[in-house]
Write an enzyme that holds these catalytic residues in place. Sequence first.
Site, short mmCIF file in Angstrom:
data_model
loop_
_atom_site.label_atom_id
_atom_site.label_comp_id
_atom_site.label_asym_id
_atom_site.label_seq_id
_atom_site.Cartn_x
_atom_site.Cartn_y
_atom_site.Cartn_z
N TYR A 57 0.84 -1.20 0.00
CA TYR A 57 0.00 0.00 0.00
C TYR A 57 0.87 1.25 0.00
O TYR A 57 1.59 1.53 0.97
CB TYR A 57 -0.92 0.03 1.22
CG TYR A 57 -1.91 -1.12 1.31
CD1 TYR A 57 -2.19 -1.94 0.22
CD2 TYR A 57 -2.57 -1.38 2.51
CE1 TYR A 57 -3.09 -2.98 0.32
CE2 TYR A 57 -3.49 -2.41 2.61
CZ TYR A 57 -3.74 -3.21 1.52
OH TYR A 57 -4.64 -4.25 1.62
N HIS A 123 -0.07 -12.07 1.38
CA HIS A 123 -1.03 -11.18 0.71
C HIS A 123 -1.65 -11.82 -0.53
O HIS A 123 -2.81 -11.59 -0.86
CB HIS A 123 -0.32 -9.88 0.33
CG HIS A 123 -1.24 -8.74 0.06
ND1 HIS A 123 -0.81 -7.43 0.01
CD2 HIS A 123 -2.58 -8.68 -0.16
CE1 HIS A 123 -1.83 -6.64 -0.24
NE2 HIS A 123 -2.92 -7.37 -0.36
#
Length: 340
Positions: A57, A123
């Site tokens: 992110y 992830h």
Amino acid sequence: MTVERRRIGDRQVHPVGLGCMNIMHSYGPPADEHEAKALLVRALDIGCDFLDTATIYGLGRSEELIGEALGKRRQEYFLASKCVLGFREKQRTLDGRPEAIKAACEASLKRLRTDVIDLYYLHRPDPKVPVEESAGAMADLIREGKIRFYGLSEMGEDQLRRAHKVHPVAALQSEYSLWVRNPEIAVLEACRELGVAFVAFSPVGRGFLADPPADPSAFHDTDMRKVLFPRFSDENYAGNLPLLETARAVAREAGCSVAQLAIAWAMAKGDHVLPIPGTRSIRHLEENHAAAGVRLTAEQVSQLDAAFAPERAVGPRYSAAGQASVTTEMFDFEKSQHGG
């Protein structure tokens, strides 16, 4: 109203967390950093104590902002981050090798200004590395005290069970909302069976179930909804808008906003489900947090289930490239959309 907390591992957290992707990533230009830090501080102030971020992110910047804004309040929140999907020289990478996972953890600890991450996810699945090897690296990190628990993100039942045999999985994260029902195929029940928390990201449909955009074609060029999520495309979006009619009617009946309805619906799907809506707005943060107090009747949940039956959504959940990066289960009608 007293809100019953929900379990991840041996910890109890507020049932509605905060996804920290879109403060620096995904839906247009990054947020103003002063405003992003104010949002994070406000989250803790109102009792939102489950924060979910990731290495990718903002190419690490989301983690840094949490460390800068909340480092002195580290004992007040449950911190989740993610590895495997990372970056090198500002380019996205996918690396589930044990040595890469351990290096990523060290970097995240520094950015987050902490000595331990409460929940560390794989992830995305790395097709070149068996999930057992990646899970083994997570077990090592737990033994070393660098993470407390580990989880999986956007993986299906098979990988969940395989990883769980190596070391118990504390949480599985996947997209789940009225608009995206895929976890109901297998992983939602598998998590319940195994004692694994199910973390529902994008519970308000990437904005569709909150403040639906009037014209998705006007999204900023860096907004992922332009290329990765076909349901927002010109040819599909208008066909999805009628789905909101029932949601608005039930929300009026329940005395809440449509966004709160969507979050409450996810919570009603099991006491192991924890939604993590993301936002840049303090007003929306407070609204989402208050959804934990919304109680839907069984009839309202059934009404929403029927109105948002998976086959009624127009367009696939992901583009072909996005779908290729996950191992989540698909409905049969979706397989034909992707040529399967």
